[in-house]
Design a protein around this motif. Structure first.
Motif, PDB file in Angstrom:
ATOM      1  N   PRO A   1     -29.210 -10.462 -17.941  1.00  0.00           N
ATOM      2  CA  PRO A   1     -28.598 -10.520 -16.617  1.00  0.00           C
ATOM      3  C   PRO A   1     -27.454 -11.533 -16.636  1.00  0.00           C
ATOM      4  O   PRO A   1     -27.184 -12.159 -17.677  1.00  0.00           O
ATOM      5  CB  PRO A   1     -29.724 -11.010 -15.706  1.00  0.00           C
ATOM      6  CG  PRO A   1     -30.814 -11.494 -16.577  1.00  0.00           C
ATOM      7  CD  PRO A   1     -30.431 -11.246 -18.012  1.00  0.00           C
ATOM      8  N   GLU A   2     -26.820 -11.712 -15.491  1.00  0.00           N
ATOM      9  CA  GLU A   2     -25.723 -12.686 -15.393  1.00  0.00           C
ATOM     10  C   GLU A   2     -26.108 -13.749 -14.376  1.00  0.00           C
ATOM     11  O   GLU A   2     -26.531 -13.424 -13.263  1.00  0.00           O
ATOM     12  CB  GLU A   2     -24.445 -11.973 -14.939  1.00  0.00           C
ATOM     13  CG  GLU A   2     -23.250 -12.894 -14.796  1.00  0.00           C
ATOM     14  CD  GLU A   2     -21.956 -12.108 -14.621  1.00  0.00           C
ATOM     15  OE1 GLU A   2     -21.351 -11.751 -15.650  1.00  0.00           O
ATOM     16  OE2 GLU A   2     -21.576 -11.831 -13.466  1.00  0.00           O
ATOM     17  N   HIS A   3     -25.979 -15.002 -14.773  1.00  0.00           N
ATOM     18  CA  HIS A   3     -26.156 -16.116 -13.851  1.00  0.00           C
ATOM     19  C   HIS A   3     -24.851 -16.882 -13.787  1.00  0.00           C
ATOM     20  O   HIS A   3     -24.410 -17.447 -14.795  1.00  0.00           O
ATOM     21  CB  HIS A   3     -27.290 -17.043 -14.312  1.00  0.00           C
ATOM     22  CG  HIS A   3     -28.660 -16.541 -13.968  1.00  0.00           C
ATOM     23  ND1 HIS A   3     -29.806 -17.263 -14.222  1.00  0.00           N
ATOM     24  CD2 HIS A   3     -29.072 -15.387 -13.362  1.00  0.00           C
ATOM     25  CE1 HIS A   3     -30.867 -16.589 -13.795  1.00  0.00           C
ATOM     26  NE2 HIS A   3     -30.447 -15.442 -13.285  1.00  0.00           N
TER      27      HIS A   3
ATOM     28  N   PRO B   1     -27.240  -6.112 -10.433  1.00  0.00           N
ATOM     29  CA  PRO B   1     -27.228  -5.239  -9.252  1.00  0.00           C
ATOM     30  C   PRO B   1     -25.808  -5.088  -8.698  1.00  0.00           C
ATOM     31  O   PRO B   1     -25.536  -4.192  -7.910  1.00  0.00           O
ATOM     32  CB  PRO B   1     -28.108  -5.983  -8.240  1.00  0.00           C
ATOM     33  CG  PRO B   1     -28.808  -7.042  -9.013  1.00  0.00           C
ATOM     34  CD  PRO B   1     -27.974  -7.351 -10.217  1.00  0.00           C
TER      35      PRO B   1
ATOM     36  N   SER C   1     -38.174  -8.400 -12.933  1.00  0.00           N
ATOM     37  CA  SER C   1     -36.809  -8.435 -13.491  1.00  0.00           C
ATOM     38  C   SER C   1     -36.306  -7.043 -13.885  1.00  0.00           C
ATOM     39  O   SER C   1     -36.985  -6.283 -14.587  1.00  0.00           O
ATOM     40  CB  SER C   1     -36.838  -9.336 -14.735  1.00  0.00           C
ATOM     41  OG  SER C   1     -35.777  -9.025 -15.610  1.00  0.00           O
ATOM     42  N   PHE C   2     -35.076  -6.737 -13.457  1.00  0.00           N
ATOM     43  CA  PHE C   2     -34.450  -5.479 -13.874  1.00  0.00           C
ATOM     44  C   PHE C   2     -34.207  -5.497 -15.390  1.00  0.00           C
ATOM     45  O   PHE C   2     -34.325  -4.462 -16.047  1.00  0.00           O
ATOM     46  CB  PHE C   2     -33.133  -5.260 -13.123  1.00  0.00           C
ATOM     47  CG  PHE C   2     -33.300  -5.237 -11.621  1.00  0.00           C
ATOM     48  CD1 PHE C   2     -34.280  -4.454 -11.026  1.00  0.00           C
ATOM     49  CD2 PHE C   2     -32.491  -6.017 -10.806  1.00  0.00           C
ATOM     50  CE1 PHE C   2     -34.452  -4.442  -9.644  1.00  0.00           C
ATOM     51  CE2 PHE C   2     -32.648  -6.011  -9.417  1.00  0.00           C
ATOM     52  CZ  PHE C   2     -33.636  -5.224  -8.840  1.00  0.00           C
ATOM     53  N   SER C   3     -33.870  -6.662 -15.913  1.00  0.00           N
ATOM     54  CA  SER C   3     -33.645  -6.761 -17.367  1.00  0.00           C
ATOM     55  C   SER C   3     -34.926  -6.436 -18.133  1.00  0.00           C
ATOM     56  O   SER C   3     -34.900  -5.734 -19.148  1.00  0.00           O
ATOM     57  CB  SER C   3     -33.176  -8.169 -17.739  1.00  0.00           C
ATOM     58  OG  SER C   3     -32.086  -8.559 -16.948  1.00  0.00           O
TER      59      SER C   3
ATOM     60  N   ARG D   1     -38.259 -13.487 -14.374  1.00  0.00           N
ATOM     61  CA  ARG D   1     -38.760 -12.865 -13.146  1.00  0.00           C
ATOM     62  C   ARG D   1     -39.723 -11.712 -13.455  1.00  0.00           C
ATOM     63  O   ARG D   1     -39.427 -10.869 -14.307  1.00  0.00           O
ATOM     64  CB  ARG D   1     -37.537 -12.311 -12.403  1.00  0.00           C
ATOM     65  CG  ARG D   1     -37.632 -12.220 -10.933  1.00  0.00           C
ATOM     66  CD  ARG D   1     -36.222 -12.027 -10.388  1.00  0.00           C
ATOM     67  NE  ARG D   1     -35.645 -10.722 -10.680  1.00  0.00           N
ATOM     68  CZ  ARG D   1     -35.873  -9.629  -9.977  1.00  0.00           C
ATOM     69  NH1 ARG D   1     -36.684  -9.672  -8.927  1.00  0.00           N
ATOM     70  NH2 ARG D   1     -35.285  -8.488 -10.290  1.00  0.00           N
TER      71      ARG D   1
END
Ligand code: FNR
Length: 184
Positions: A78-80, A116, A16-18, A13
């Protein structure tokens, strides 16, 4: 010569925050160490036929060479669905082959998971650790880094805001560098 530590963000993304956390780490490298973003965005999904039939995508060659040259890696995941994103798993797979030629072998790593949500990617953090065991990547145990409410970390320019949370991340980076120096 600086030691080079790769920073891999497990997201495609743009906002993306990551990726923003990964960028925020770059200025935290101590003297004698360079942090370098290793992009994984362009890696085709791993297919063993590429390696078996000498048809390896240029993006695999670039990525494998980049990992090979590192002294260590920080994964910002991140986590998916309570695990790691497919794009990060793909990067692990690409680097792990051809059989017997994994570029990950022995590189000391840290796992910084983020979300988040309230539990900071705990599931992704530990699923990633499971893969790293098999890849013979030693991982810093403490401090564990579960970054919750990741959307609140940044200013309008996308930089990590000053304050306690940035300080915690910087401390974790410092702990990783000390630990990696002992475990390289
Ligand atoms: C998510 N998200 C999510 N968050 C979480 O804390 N635990 C989870 O299991 C999931 N699962 C999940 C699955 C999929 C397919 C998506 C797209 C998202 C939300 C996720 O934390 C959020 O989208 C982050 O912003 C993703 O990280 P980046 O892209 O900002 O780095």
């Amino acid at each position: 010569m600086s030691k080079i530590i790769g920073v891999i963000a497990g997201s495609l993304r743009k906002e993306s925050f990551s990726k923003k956390i990964a960028n925020g780490l770059l200025s935290m490298a101590p003297e004698g160490v360079e942090f370098k973003i290793i992009p994984i965005d362009e890696l085709p999904i791993y297919n063993q036929d590429f390696d078996d039939h000498h048809n390896v995508p240029a993006a695999y060659v670039t990525f494998r060479n980049a990992i090979q040259s590192l002294h260590g890696v920080i994964f910002v995941t991140p986590e998916h669905n309570r695990s790691i994103p497919a794009v990060l798993k793909n990067a692990l797979d690409v680097g792990s082959r051809p059989y017997g030629k994994s570029v990950w072998n022995g590189k000391p790593a840290a796992v910084f998971s983020n979300s988040p949500g309230n539990i900071g990617g705990f599931g992704a953090n530990h699923h990633l650790r499971q893969c790293l065991v098999f890849l013979n990547i030693p991982v810093m145990q403490q401090p564990e880094v579960y970054i919750q409410k990741s959307h609140e970390l940044f200013d309008d320019a996308g930089n990590l805001k000053e304050g306690e949370r940035k300080e915690f991340i910087a401390k974790a980076v410092g702990a990783y560098i000390d630990w990696a120096n002992k475990n390289a």
